[in-house]
Design a protein around this motif. Structure first.
Motif, PDB file in Angstrom:
ATOM      1  N   LYS A  25     -24.846   2.309  96.303  1.00  0.00           N
ATOM      2  CA  LYS A  25     -26.123   2.580  95.643  1.00  0.00           C
ATOM      3  C   LYS A  25     -26.122   2.066  94.211  1.00  0.00           C
ATOM      4  CE  LYS A  25     -29.357   6.374  94.706  1.00  0.00           C
ATOM      5  NZ  LYS A  25     -29.582   7.855  94.844  1.00  0.00           N
ATOM      6  N   LEU A  26     -24.961   2.037  93.580  1.00  0.00           N
ATOM      7  CA  LEU A  26     -24.861   1.547  92.207  1.00  0.00           C
ATOM      8  C   LEU A  26     -25.197   0.063  92.146  1.00  0.00           C
ATOM      9  CD1 LEU A  26     -24.066   1.690  89.225  1.00  0.00           C
ATOM     10  CD2 LEU A  26     -21.681   1.454  89.924  1.00  0.00           C
ATOM     11  N   GLY A 134     -20.387   5.063  84.519  1.00  0.00           N
ATOM     12  CA  GLY A 134     -19.210   5.909  84.615  1.00  0.00           C
ATOM     13  C   GLY A 134     -19.606   7.352  84.374  1.00  0.00           C
ATOM     14  N   GLY A 135     -18.622   8.206  84.281  1.00  0.00           N
ATOM     15  CA  GLY A 135     -18.895   9.616  84.046  1.00  0.00           C
ATOM     16  C   GLY A 135     -17.646  10.429  84.259  1.00  0.00           C
ATOM     17  N   PRO A 136     -17.612  11.619  83.691  1.00  0.00           N
ATOM     18  CA  PRO A 136     -16.417  12.463  83.830  1.00  0.00           C
ATOM     19  C   PRO A 136     -16.260  12.986  85.245  1.00  0.00           C
ATOM     20  CG  PRO A 136     -18.180  13.676  82.745  1.00  0.00           C
ATOM     21  CD  PRO A 136     -18.658  12.263  82.876  1.00  0.00           C
ATOM     22  N   LEU A 137     -15.024  13.201  85.638  1.00  0.00           N
ATOM     23  CA  LEU A 137     -14.689  13.825  86.913  1.00  0.00           C
ATOM     24  C   LEU A 137     -14.318  15.268  86.607  1.00  0.00           C
ATOM     25  CD1 LEU A 137     -12.568  10.813  88.034  1.00  0.00           C
ATOM     26  CD2 LEU A 137     -14.589  11.566  89.260  1.00  0.00           C
ATOM     27  N   ARG A 138     -15.150  16.207  87.054  1.00  0.00           N
ATOM     28  CA  ARG A 138     -14.979  17.606  86.685  1.00  0.00           C
ATOM     29  C   ARG A 138     -14.903  18.484  87.926  1.00  0.00           C
ATOM     30  NH1 ARG A 138     -20.006  17.069  82.631  1.00  0.00           N
ATOM     31  NH2 ARG A 138     -18.931  16.432  80.707  1.00  0.00           N
ATOM     32  N   LEU A 139     -14.106  19.524  87.823  1.00  0.00           N
ATOM     33  CA  LEU A 139     -14.114  20.531  88.882  1.00  0.00           C
ATOM     34  C   LEU A 139     -15.500  21.148  88.968  1.00  0.00           C
ATOM     35  CD1 LEU A 139     -10.674  22.135  88.047  1.00  0.00           C
ATOM     36  CD2 LEU A 139     -11.239  20.986  90.202  1.00  0.00           C
ATOM     37  N   ALA A 140     -16.020  21.266  90.184  1.00  0.00           N
ATOM     38  CA  ALA A 140     -17.366  21.796  90.351  1.00  0.00           C
ATOM     39  C   ALA A 140     -17.446  23.292  90.060  1.00  0.00           C
ATOM     40  CB  ALA A 140     -17.858  21.511  91.774  1.00  0.00           C
ATOM     41  N   ASP A 141     -16.369  24.011  90.272  1.00  0.00           N
ATOM     42  CA  ASP A 141     -16.332  25.464  90.077  1.00  0.00           C
ATOM     43  C   ASP A 141     -16.053  25.764  88.600  1.00  0.00           C
ATOM     44  OD1 ASP A 141     -15.645  28.174  89.908  1.00  0.00           O
ATOM     45  OD2 ASP A 141     -14.690  28.177  91.880  1.00  0.00           O
ATOM     46  N   GLU A 195     -25.834  11.075  91.654  1.00  0.00           N
ATOM     47  CA  GLU A 195     -25.079  12.322  91.813  1.00  0.00           C
ATOM     48  C   GLU A 195     -24.182  12.239  93.046  1.00  0.00           C
ATOM     49  OE1 GLU A 195     -27.797  15.573  91.981  1.00  0.00           O
ATOM     50  OE2 GLU A 195     -28.503  15.299  89.911  1.00  0.00           O
ATOM     51  N   ARG A 196     -22.991  12.774  92.921  1.00  0.00           N
ATOM     52  CA  ARG A 196     -22.103  12.848  94.078  1.00  0.00           C
ATOM     53  C   ARG A 196     -21.019  13.902  93.823  1.00  0.00           C
ATOM     54  NH1 ARG A 196     -18.207   7.433  93.977  1.00  0.00           N
ATOM     55  NH2 ARG A 196     -17.569   7.604  91.796  1.00  0.00           N
ATOM     56  N   ARG A 197     -20.516  14.436  94.915  1.00  0.00           N
ATOM     57  CA  ARG A 197     -19.396  15.372  94.882  1.00  0.00           C
ATOM     58  C   ARG A 197     -18.326  14.897  95.845  1.00  0.00           C
ATOM     59  NH1 ARG A 197     -20.696  21.699  93.879  1.00  0.00           N
ATOM     60  NH2 ARG A 197     -22.095  21.463  92.095  1.00  0.00           N
ATOM     61  N   ILE A 198     -17.091  15.116  95.454  1.00  0.00           N
ATOM     62  CA  ILE A 198     -15.951  14.662  96.243  1.00  0.00           C
ATOM     63  C   ILE A 198     -15.023  15.846  96.474  1.00  0.00           C
ATOM     64  CG2 ILE A 198     -13.941  13.139  96.277  1.00  0.00           C
ATOM     65  CD1 ILE A 198     -15.494  11.263  94.408  1.00  0.00           C
ATOM     66  N   THR A 199     -14.604  16.034  97.715  1.00  0.00           N
ATOM     67  CA  THR A 199     -13.612  17.060  98.032  1.00  0.00           C
ATOM     68  C   THR A 199     -12.241  16.403  98.129  1.00  0.00           C
ATOM     69  OG1 THR A 199     -15.237  18.378  99.246  1.00  0.00           O
ATOM     70  CG2 THR A 199     -12.927  18.828  99.688  1.00  0.00           C
ATOM     71  N   MET A 200     -11.272  16.993  97.447  1.00  0.00           N
ATOM     72  CA  MET A 200      -9.920  16.431  97.463  1.00  0.00           C
ATOM     73  C   MET A 200      -8.899  17.550  97.429  1.00  0.00           C
ATOM     74  SD  MET A 200      -9.469  14.953  93.543  1.00  0.00           S
ATOM     75  CE  MET A 200     -10.852  13.848  93.691  1.00  0.00           C
ATOM     76  N   GLU A 239     -13.354  20.915  94.878  1.00  0.00           N
ATOM     77  CA  GLU A 239     -14.532  20.057  94.875  1.00  0.00           C
ATOM     78  C   GLU A 239     -14.733  19.537  93.459  1.00  0.00           C
ATOM     79  OE1 GLU A 239     -18.919  20.064  96.969  1.00  0.00           O
ATOM     80  OE2 GLU A 239     -18.237  21.913  96.004  1.00  0.00           O
ATOM     81  N   VAL A 240     -14.978  18.233  93.350  1.00  0.00           N
ATOM     82  CA  VAL A 240     -15.094  17.573  92.052  1.00  0.00           C
ATOM     83  C   VAL A 240     -16.458  16.905  91.945  1.00  0.00           C
ATOM     84  CG1 VAL A 240     -14.143  15.729  90.597  1.00  0.00           C
ATOM     85  CG2 VAL A 240     -12.607  17.184  91.945  1.00  0.00           C
ATOM     86  N   THR A 241     -17.140  17.113  90.815  1.00  0.00           N
ATOM     87  CA  THR A 241     -18.366  16.360  90.565  1.00  0.00           C
ATOM     88  C   THR A 241     -17.968  14.994  90.017  1.00  0.00           C
ATOM     89  OG1 THR A 241     -18.597  17.243  88.319  1.00  0.00           O
ATOM     90  CG2 THR A 241     -19.707  18.449  90.085  1.00  0.00           C
ATOM     91  N   SER A 242     -18.576  13.976  90.560  1.00  0.00           N
ATOM     92  CA  SER A 242     -18.248  12.600  90.185  1.00  0.00           C
ATOM     93  C   SER A 242     -19.529  11.800  89.986  1.00  0.00           C
ATOM     94  CB  SER A 242     -17.369  11.961  91.267  1.00  0.00           C
ATOM     95  OG  SER A 242     -16.980  10.660  90.909  1.00  0.00           O
ATOM     96  N   ASP A 243     -20.457  12.388  89.210  1.00  0.00           N
ATOM     97  CA  ASP A 243     -21.733  11.724  88.961  1.00  0.00           C
ATOM     98  C   ASP A 243     -21.524  10.451  88.151  1.00  0.00           C
ATOM     99  OD1 ASP A 243     -22.697  13.972  90.179  1.00  0.00           O
ATOM    100  OD2 ASP A 243     -23.614  14.828  88.387  1.00  0.00           O
ATOM    101  N   VAL A 244     -22.312   9.438  88.460  1.00  0.00           N
ATOM    102  CA  VAL A 244     -22.229   8.154  87.752  1.00  0.00           C
ATOM    103  C   VAL A 244     -23.493   7.991  86.913  1.00  0.00           C
ATOM    104  CG1 VAL A 244     -21.981   5.649  87.971  1.00  0.00           C
ATOM    105  CG2 VAL A 244     -20.913   7.168  89.665  1.00  0.00           C
ATOM    106  N   THR A 245     -23.324   7.952  85.602  1.00  0.00           N
ATOM    107  CA  THR A 245     -24.440   7.669  84.700  1.00  0.00           C
ATOM    108  C   THR A 245     -24.483   6.171  84.446  1.00  0.00           C
ATOM    109  OG1 THR A 245     -24.248   9.829  83.647  1.00  0.00           O
ATOM    110  CG2 THR A 245     -25.464   8.138  82.443  1.00  0.00           C
ATOM    111  N   VAL A 246     -25.660   5.592  84.617  1.00  0.00           N
ATOM    112  CA  VAL A 246     -25.827   4.141  84.543  1.00  0.00           C
ATOM    113  C   VAL A 246     -26.766   3.799  83.384  1.00  0.00           C
ATOM    114  CG1 VAL A 246     -26.426   2.053  85.829  1.00  0.00           C
ATOM    115  CG2 VAL A 246     -25.669   4.112  87.062  1.00  0.00           C
TER     116      VAL A 246
END
Length: 255
Positions: A25-26, A134-141, A195-200, A239-246
C-alpha cells in the motif's frame, strides 16, 4: 552523519531478521501521488533494503545508498541484481544524476540539516517526488509499554528518536513535513498514515530492540542485562503497532 547513525552496521543481520518490511500500500500511495511514470529512484539510507525491494518490485530502477558497508552487504543478499548499490552518506552523494523519485525509509533524521532540501532537490527531476516514511514500533498494550520502560529505565530513558525540529507529537503536521512546507524547493506537501499491527513473539520483540540505536550504543554486557530485564516483563507473545507515517512533496519547477 552522526556516529549513532553508523551503529546499525553491527546489527545488520538482526535488522534484516527483526525489522518489518513495508506494505505494498505504501508503494501504491507514493506512485499515485507521483501521477506519472517513475522509472528511476534513489534511496537515502537504504539499510538492508526493506524499502528497496518494495519499489524494485514495481519495475523501478533503484539506486540504494547507505554509508555502512555491513548494511549494504546484507542488502545485496536480498535485493534484485539490477538494483544499483552505492556506499555513501546522503551528504556525499553527487548530483550527477536526476531521479523521478528520491525516498528515505526511517533514515532521514540521520542526515545533516544544513542544505538538506537543496541537496534532495538537486537529485530530482523537475516535478520529481520526494517521499519519507517510517514510524516507531511500539507495544500496543500501554501497561506493557510502562513495564518495559521501567525495566530499561536505569540505562535507557527513552528509546525513540525525537522530532529533529522539535515538532510536538500532537501537531497536525509532523517532521519532515514541517520543513518541507517551509522549503522553497518543494510544494504540494502531504502527510498520510498507514495503520498496521504485528503480532510477534517476545523474543522477536527483544530482537527488534537490538536494532534500535538507543540500545546499540550501550556496552554489550549492559545491553544484554537490559534485554533480560525487558524479556522478564513480557508475555510470550506481544502485539506491536507499526504504523507508517508518509510525507510526500514535489520538486518545484526549475527557474
Amino acid at each position: 552523519m552522526p556516529g549513532r547513525a553508523l551503529s546499525f552496521g553491527a546489527a545488520a543481520q538482526a535488522y534484516e531478521r527483526f525489522r518489518p518490511g513495508y506494505p505494498e500500500k505504501l508503494a501504491d500511495l507514493v506512485l499515485a501521488y507521483a501521477g506519472r511514470p517513475v522509472r528511476a529512484a534513489l534511496e537515502i539510507g537504504a539499510g538492508t533494503g526493506k524499502a528497496t525491494r518494495l519499489f524494485a518490485r514495481r519495475g523501478i530502477t533503484v539506486t540504494a545508498t547507505d554509508p555502512d558497508p555491513a548494511m549494504l552487504a546484507e542488502l545485496r543478499r536480498h535485493v534484485p541484481a539490477d538494483v544499483r548499490v552505492r556506499q555513501a552518506a546522503f551528504e556525499e552523494l553527487p548530483a550527477d544524476e536526476r531521479h523521478d523519485l528520491v525516498y528515505a525509509a526511517a533514515a532521514l533524521h540521520w542526515t545533516a540539516p544544513d542544505r538538506r532540501w537543496e541537496r534532495v532537490a538537486a537529485l530530482l527531476t523537475p516535478g520529481g517526488v520526494f517521499a519519507s516514511f517510517g514510524g516507531p514500533l511500539r507495544l500496543a498494550d500501554p501497561a506493557l509499554r510502562d513495564a518495559v520502560a521501567a525495566a530499561r529505565a536505569e540505562h535507557v530513558a527513552d528509546d525513540e528518536i525525537p522530532s529533529p525540529d522539535g515538532t510536538s507529537p500532537a501537531a497536525e503536521m509532523q517532521w519532515p513535513g514541517t520543513e518541507l512546507r517551509a522549503s522553497e524547493w518543494f510544494t504540494d506537501v502531504r502527510q498520510a498514515a498507514i495503520e498496521r499491527r504485528i503480532t510477534m513473539s517476545a523474543d522477536d520483540f527483544v530482537g527488534l530492540l537490538s536494532t534500535v540505536s538507543a540500545y546499540l550504543e550501550l556496552p554489550p554486557l549492559v545491553r544484554e542485562q537490559v534485554f533480560r530485564r525487558v524479556r522478564d516483563v513480557l508475555p510470550d507473545t506481544v502485539e506491536v503497532t507499526s504504523d507508517v507515517t508518509v510525507h510526500l512533496a514535489r520538486r518545484t519547477p526549475l527557474p
